[in-house]
Scaffold this active site. Structure first.
Site, short mmCIF file in Angstrom:
data_model
loop_
_atom_site.label_atom_id
_atom_site.label_comp_id
_atom_site.label_asym_id
_atom_site.label_seq_id
_atom_site.Cartn_x
_atom_site.Cartn_y
_atom_site.Cartn_z
N GLY A 14 0.62 -1.37 -0.03
CA GLY A 14 -0.11 -0.07 -0.45
C GLY A 14 0.76 1.61 -0.23
O GLY A 14 0.25 2.59 1.04
N ASN A 16 1.71 2.98 -2.73
CA ASN A 16 0.39 4.42 -3.61
C ASN A 16 -0.95 5.17 -2.32
O ASN A 16 -0.52 5.86 -2.70
CB ASN A 16 -0.02 3.64 -5.41
CG ASN A 16 1.04 3.38 -6.22
OD1 ASN A 16 1.43 4.98 -6.47
ND2 ASN A 16 2.04 2.41 -6.04
N ARG A 94 -6.21 -8.92 -8.18
CA ARG A 94 -7.10 -9.59 -9.20
C ARG A 94 -7.62 -9.20 -10.45
O ARG A 94 -7.67 -7.71 -9.79
CB ARG A 94 -8.25 -9.58 -7.93
CG ARG A 94 -8.15 -10.47 -6.59
CD ARG A 94 -7.20 -11.98 -6.74
NE ARG A 94 -7.66 -12.93 -7.01
CZ ARG A 94 -7.68 -14.29 -7.07
NH1 ARG A 94 -6.34 -13.71 -6.30
NH2 ARG A 94 -8.73 -14.98 -7.73
N LEU A 96 -10.79 -8.03 -13.05
CA LEU A 96 -11.43 -7.38 -12.74
C LEU A 96 -12.57 -8.13 -13.55
O LEU A 96 -11.69 -7.45 -14.94
CB LEU A 96 -11.80 -6.16 -12.17
CG LEU A 96 -11.02 -5.53 -11.24
CD1 LEU A 96 -10.90 -4.16 -10.77
CD2 LEU A 96 -11.44 -6.18 -9.72
N ASN A 110 -6.18 2.66 -12.48
CA ASN A 110 -5.11 1.60 -12.00
C ASN A 110 -3.99 2.49 -12.59
O ASN A 110 -4.19 2.72 -13.32
CB ASN A 110 -5.25 0.47 -12.82
CG ASN A 110 -4.49 -0.90 -12.61
OD1 ASN A 110 -4.11 -0.93 -11.17
ND2 ASN A 110 -3.34 -1.01 -13.51
N HIS A 112 0.06 1.40 -13.13
CA HIS A 112 1.08 0.07 -13.26
C HIS A 112 2.11 -0.02 -13.06
O HIS A 112 2.35 1.94 -14.14
CB HIS A 112 0.46 -0.52 -15.03
CG HIS A 112 1.32 -1.01 -15.72
ND1 HIS A 112 1.08 -2.23 -14.95
CD2 HIS A 112 2.01 -1.32 -16.82
CE1 HIS A 112 1.46 -3.68 -15.69
NE2 HIS A 112 2.81 -2.75 -16.41
N ASP A 148 -4.21 -4.37 -18.21
CA ASP A 148 -3.87 -3.48 -18.57
C ASP A 148 -3.70 -2.20 -19.65
O ASP A 148 -2.85 -2.28 -20.15
CB ASP A 148 -1.99 -3.37 -18.43
CG ASP A 148 -1.42 -4.18 -17.11
OD1 ASP A 148 -2.28 -3.29 -15.92
OD2 ASP A 148 -0.34 -4.85 -17.02
N GLU A 175 8.70 5.98 -6.83
CA GLU A 175 9.42 7.33 -6.19
C GLU A 175 8.33 7.94 -7.32
O GLU A 175 7.59 9.01 -6.25
CB GLU A 175 10.27 7.06 -6.29
CG GLU A 175 10.86 9.10 -5.21
CD GLU A 175 12.15 9.21 -5.91
OE1 GLU A 175 13.32 8.00 -5.83
OE2 GLU A 175 12.20 10.68 -5.76
N ALA A 176 8.39 7.80 -8.29
CA ALA A 176 7.43 8.57 -9.05
C ALA A 176 6.09 8.34 -9.38
O ALA A 176 4.83 9.41 -9.68
CB ALA A 176 8.23 8.81 -10.96
#
Ligand code: GRF
Length: 217
Positions: A14, A16, A94, A96, A110, A112, A148, A175-176
């Site tokens: 977690g 992000n 998971r 979706l 999302n 990625h 994705d 970090e980005a």
């Protein structure tokens, strides 16, 4: 100011999520987290949410063996009950179904760890190194049924540097990511990121773009 209500879906550490929690703590940030939902009871992100006083829920896929529709319906119900308006996948592991994706059409995003459409799927940093690309990065995009895939909202590029291994590169990308996700959520919450077919159009100026950390030449 009424804030956009976020539901953040996690499966693990977690970081992000933490970046979104920190961004939402600023009074002028136009979104707030209404619910953190995990499919794993031991996800460290749940502790981060609790520490920040944010409501949490666990809907474990293991409680619905072979019944993905029921698993997703349970998640959907929790999100609706919490008044969520935008679902943010943040390390949610998971896939979706088209049903869930359709329920949250253009309200499901999302992050990625690659510059999509390159390197969909897992092990993106290893594959970036094996391919020899000189730039790598991360993408926030609307979710579509294919993995994705979906309209790109924002991207950040980082250099691949001599001597990088997958971990060093992953750290630089992460970090980005922590700058990019709040940036993308802000664009949506301000109503400035419009889905137009397969694209996202950004209205108005984009200040402080957290993109392109150039390598020293
Ligand atoms: C991040 O690299 C994100 O891009 C990917 O999964 C990872 C989650 O990390 N989808 P964290 O749980 O946010 O720390």
């Amino acid at each position: 100011m009424s804030k956009l209500k976020l539901g953040v879906l996690i499966s693990g550490r977690g970081s992000n999520l933490q970046a979104l929690i920190d961004a939402c703590a600023a009074p002028d940030f136009p979104a707030e987290i209404a619910l953190v939902l995990s499919n794993k009871a031991d996800a460290f992100g749940l502790e981060r949410a609790s520490a920040a006083g944010i409501a949490t829920a666990v809907v474990s896929h293991r409680d619905y063996p072979g019944d993905k529709p029921a698993f997703e319906a349970a998640m959907d119900a929790r999100l609706r009950e919490a008044g969520v308006e935008l679902v943010c996948l943040a390390g949610f592991m998971r896939l979706l179904s088209p049903w869930f994706v359709g329920r949250w059409q253009d309200a499901l995003i999302n992050i990625h760890p690659s510059l999509l459409p390159s390197f969909k799927g897992l092990d993106t940093h290893e594959r970036a190194l094996a391919t020899g690309v000189r730039f790598h990065g991360c993408t926030v995009h609307h979710v579509r049924p294919a993995m994705d895939d979906g309209p790109i909202i924002a991207q950040a590029a980082v250099p691949v540097l001599p001597g990088d291994d997958a971990q060093r590169l992953a750290d630089r990308v992460l970090e980005a990511e922590h700058k990019l996700y709040p940036h993308a959520v802000r664009l949506i919450a301000e109503g400035r990121a419009r889905v137009d077919g397969d694209l996202v159009r950004i209205d108005g100026p984009v200040p402080e773009l957290p993109t392109i950390l150039n390598p020293p030449l």
